[in-house]
Design a protein around this motif. Structure first.
Motif, short mmCIF file in Angstrom:
data_model
loop_
_atom_site.label_atom_id
_atom_site.label_comp_id
_atom_site.label_asym_id
_atom_site.label_seq_id
_atom_site.Cartn_x
_atom_site.Cartn_y
_atom_site.Cartn_z
N ARG A 135 0.78 -1.24 -0.02
CA ARG A 135 -0.04 -0.06 0.00
C ARG A 135 0.79 1.25 -0.03
O ARG A 135 1.67 1.54 0.74
N GLY A 139 -6.19 2.76 1.78
CA GLY A 139 -7.16 1.69 1.34
C GLY A 139 -6.82 0.72 2.48
O GLY A 139 -5.89 0.54 3.21
N LYS A 162 -3.89 -5.18 -0.31
CA LYS A 162 -4.73 -3.99 -0.29
C LYS A 162 -5.95 -4.26 -0.88
O LYS A 162 -5.87 -4.78 -1.93
N GLY A 163 -7.05 -3.93 -0.48
CA GLY A 163 -8.41 -4.11 -1.18
C GLY A 163 -8.51 -2.78 -2.18
O GLY A 163 -7.90 -1.76 -2.28
N ASN A 164 -9.28 -3.22 -3.15
CA ASN A 164 -9.49 -2.22 -4.49
C ASN A 164 -8.22 -1.90 -5.17
O ASN A 164 -7.96 -0.85 -5.44
N GLN A 165 -7.44 -2.99 -5.56
CA GLN A 165 -6.04 -2.75 -6.12
C GLN A 165 -6.42 -2.32 -7.53
O GLN A 165 -7.36 -2.92 -7.94
N ARG A 166 -5.51 -1.57 -7.98
CA ARG A 166 -5.68 -1.39 -9.21
C ARG A 166 -4.11 -1.64 -10.02
O ARG A 166 -2.96 -0.88 -9.65
N TRP A 179 0.17 -2.13 -5.21
CA TRP A 179 -0.85 -3.55 -5.33
C TRP A 179 0.02 -4.76 -5.17
O TRP A 179 1.04 -4.59 -5.12
#
Length: 659
Positions: A135, A139, A162-166, A179
């Motif tokens: 991170r 997030g 990490k949640g909601n990774q790009r 990520w």
């Protein structure tokens, strides 16, 4: 090799994102950090009879166990911490074995612990891996624990993400990844592993009740590593393993064998270094090996061939930069010509794209981790995000643009520089293999580039080169030397390919240009910075390839006189790059040290560089650009160019041995 001090100590080093360093004298004096100096925190503590002593990472109101030893070798860093009750050794090993790409590419490091009790005491070690590994921006963090039970192998592991990774969500220079998944694993019964949601970290607790040694493996899966010319690519290790837990299983199973091989490789490298420059040179090689290797990312192209992509750390974030690959080449030529060839593939591939309409070589293939077309030297109207660090910004995929699209500004390219670099590196790979095979698919491109050097390289007009720190320069004598060696490189390739007439023709041109160079650049006991510019000088490191190729283009004694002159120009921390500024470049200085076989002269060029690394107040991974008088870092840290430190070893072990 035991070290008193080093600007930054490599701990876990695999690629530009999975890269952890100690940038302090003692492992507990500061947070562990990414090469960019952003925190990448790991914490370690030793508990003795209920009393906790920290040995890694900075914690408020904590007691430390004093550090008594630091040893750095090519693949490992070993610390020793000791008090009246016990001594703890902690060893970080990143098994970057250059002759085994399967092991080399696995993003997994061993962290080993050995405890020696001075008296009876209950003892345990706690290791914490922070969410910094996955991170960079805000997030939520999630994690889990599992047991691997495949192929008659059973071991625990934990991971965090990490949640909601790009994934591949941005590009840039001085930045950590945002990520991927970080893992900890250990042999069954060797460590208690857990994910702590409250502290957002992975933990390993190791009891020394019935053992003296223990080991955990720290791994990182970036999921997708690079967006390459032909699509998004995972790390090369995924050619062999379905996922990271499977790679961790192999790491644990092969631990003893891999660590033994790392030890043997470290000893071999150090022995070879001492033969070429004594303890000082061995110190420089040990300090630069992991940095140079881990500044790259290894992937496979669409045909499964290895592609070794450098990152311009702390310079502009470019990926696959030719004038970064060029100085790093000696290390790869010494230990892995396969990786040296893998550095060339992306440049040849991009140069074939319609958008690259020039008759000279490109500068780069994108900005890390997007190898999707050169971003250096864009036309003004296309520079709307050049070198930006704004979150999430990506360059257009210039590699996919059609023929004739006006993307690049000719005036900001490096035509002689990059043609010379590509020709020399290609010829060097061929020479190491004893075959023209690596060059044969690219002969038309190479011919176009050598023709450019024949037309424009004898006396280059004003243009950029890799050493433009002190400004643009016309009639650059060192750049002319590069052109001469680039022309000779093509002659060498033709000779290996059986194209004898072409080889003779281009060798004759190189010899003619070298004679002109010696006459027009002569200034008594040295050569000029630029033709027609009296009372000037510069390092002529490009001429070292005359020794590598055995081409005898320059008269006997010319390079030796240059070395003698550089020694007289030394300052406390090195020889300035040229007469305009006090800028020193460690990679080029070591190339110049290779131009003599005299051990005393070599030492006089090597020792100031070693002194800089030991004494500089700037705690950054081995900078290659600094002030020769003060030792102050100018720019550039953690760069792959420190592979150039290995030029003396390359010449001694290959070229001079052959001669």
């Amino acid at each position: 090799m035991k070290m008193k001090r080093i600007a930054a100590v490599p701990l876990v080093t695999h690629d530009p994102y999975f890269s952890v360093w100690s940038q302090a004298d003692r492992l507990y004096d500061d947070e562990t950090r990414h090469w960019s100096q952003e925190p990448l925190r790991m914490y370690g503590s030793l508990e003795l009879d209920g009393r906790e002593y920290f040995f890694m990472g900075r914690r408020a109101e904590r007691e430390e166990i004093p550090q008594t030893l630091l040893e750095v070798s090519a693949t490992s860093t070993r610390y020793r911490f000791e008090n009246e009750a016990a001594a703890l050794e902690v060893t970080f090993t990143s098994p970057l074995l250059p002759d085994d790409l399967k092991v080399f590419s696995r993003p997994c490091s061993y962290i080993r612990f050995r405890l020696d009790r001075h008296r009876e005491a209950e003892a345990s070690v706690r290791l914490r891996i922070s969410a910094d590994f996955v991170r960079r921006t805000s997030g939520p963090i999630f994690g889990n624990a599992h047991m691997w039970t495949e192929e008659e192998t059973s071991f625990p592991y934990v991971y965090m993400y990490k949640g909601n990774q790009r994934i591949l969500g941005d590009s840039g220079d001085n930045r950590r990844i945002d990520w991927g998944n970080v893992y900890l694993a250990a042999q069954k019964g060797e460590a208690a592993l857990s994910f702590c949601q409250k502290e957002e970290c992975l933990e390993a607790e190791i009891s020394f009740r019935d053992r003296e040694e223990a080991c955990v493996v720290l791994g990182f899966d970036d999921i997708l590593s690079v967006h390459y010319l032909d699509g998004a690519r995972s790390g090369y290790w995924k050619k062999y393993y379905r996922n990271l837990p499977e790679a961790l299983a192999a790491c644990l199973k092969e631990k003893d064998e891999v660590l033994s091989r790392c030890g043997a490789f470290d000893r071999e490298l150090e022995e070879r270094a001492k033969k070429s420059g004594g303890d000082v040179y061995a110190f420089l090689c040990d300090a630069s090996y992991r940095q140079a290797m881990a500044g790259h990312k290894l992937i496979a192209d669409g045909e499964g061939n290895p592609v070794f992509l450098s990152k311009e750390c702390d310079s502009n974030g470019c990926i696959g930069t030719v004038d970064v690959s060029y100085p790093s080449a000696p290390l790869l030529l010494c230990f892995s010509p396969e990786l040296a060839e893998a550095m060339l593939r992306p440049i040849f591939a991009f140069a074939r794209r319609p958008v690259w309409c020039f008759d000279f070589a490109p500068h780069d293939v994108g900005r890390y981790p997007y190898a999707t077309g050169q971003i250096y030297g864009l036309k003004q109207e296309n520079r709307w995000l050049e070198f930006t660090e704004e979150e999430g910004m990506l360059y257009p995929f210039y590699a996919d643009y059609p023929d004739g699209r006006e993307v690049y500004d000719f005036r900001t390219q490096m035509p002689v520089e990059e043609c010379g670099n590509m020709l020399i590196m290609t010829a060097a790979v061929c020479r190491m293999e004893g075959s023209a095979r690596p060059a044969l698919p690219h002969m038309d491109t190479l011919r176009k580039w050598v023709d450019y050097l024949v037309r424009y390289g004898k006396d280059p007009q004003e243009q950029l080169c890799t050493d433009d720190f002190a400004g643009h320069l016309a009639h650059n004598v060192n750049l002319s030397a590069k052109a001469i060696m680039g022309i000779e490189a093509y002659a060498q390739i033709c000779g290996l390919a059986g194209r004898k007439e072409e080889a003779r023709s281009f060798h004759a041109i190189a010899a003619e240009y070298a004679a002109y160079w010696e006459k027009e650049a002569a200034e008594g006991d040295h050569t000029l910075l630029a033709y027609g510019r009296p009372d000037s000088w510069s390092l002529k490191y490009n001429a070292v390839w005359d020794l590598f190729f055995g081409s005898h283009l320059f008269s006997e004694g010319v390079l030796e006189r240059e070395v003698d002159f550089y020694i007289r120009k030394r300052e406390k921390y090195g020889v300035p790059l040229d007469c305009r500024k006090r800028y020193a470049k460690s990679d080029w200085t070591l190339w110049c040290s290779a131009m003599t076989e005299d051990p005393e002269k070599r030492g006089k060029l090597m020792e100031p560089v070693a002194r800089f690394l030991e004494e500089t107040g700037d705690r950054v991974p081995f900078s290659d650009w600094y002030d020769a008088g003060t030792g102050n870092y100018c720019h550039f840290k953690g760069r792959t160019v420190q592979g150039g430190i290995f030029m003396p070893m390359l010449l001694d072990q290959f070229a001079r041995k052959e001669g």
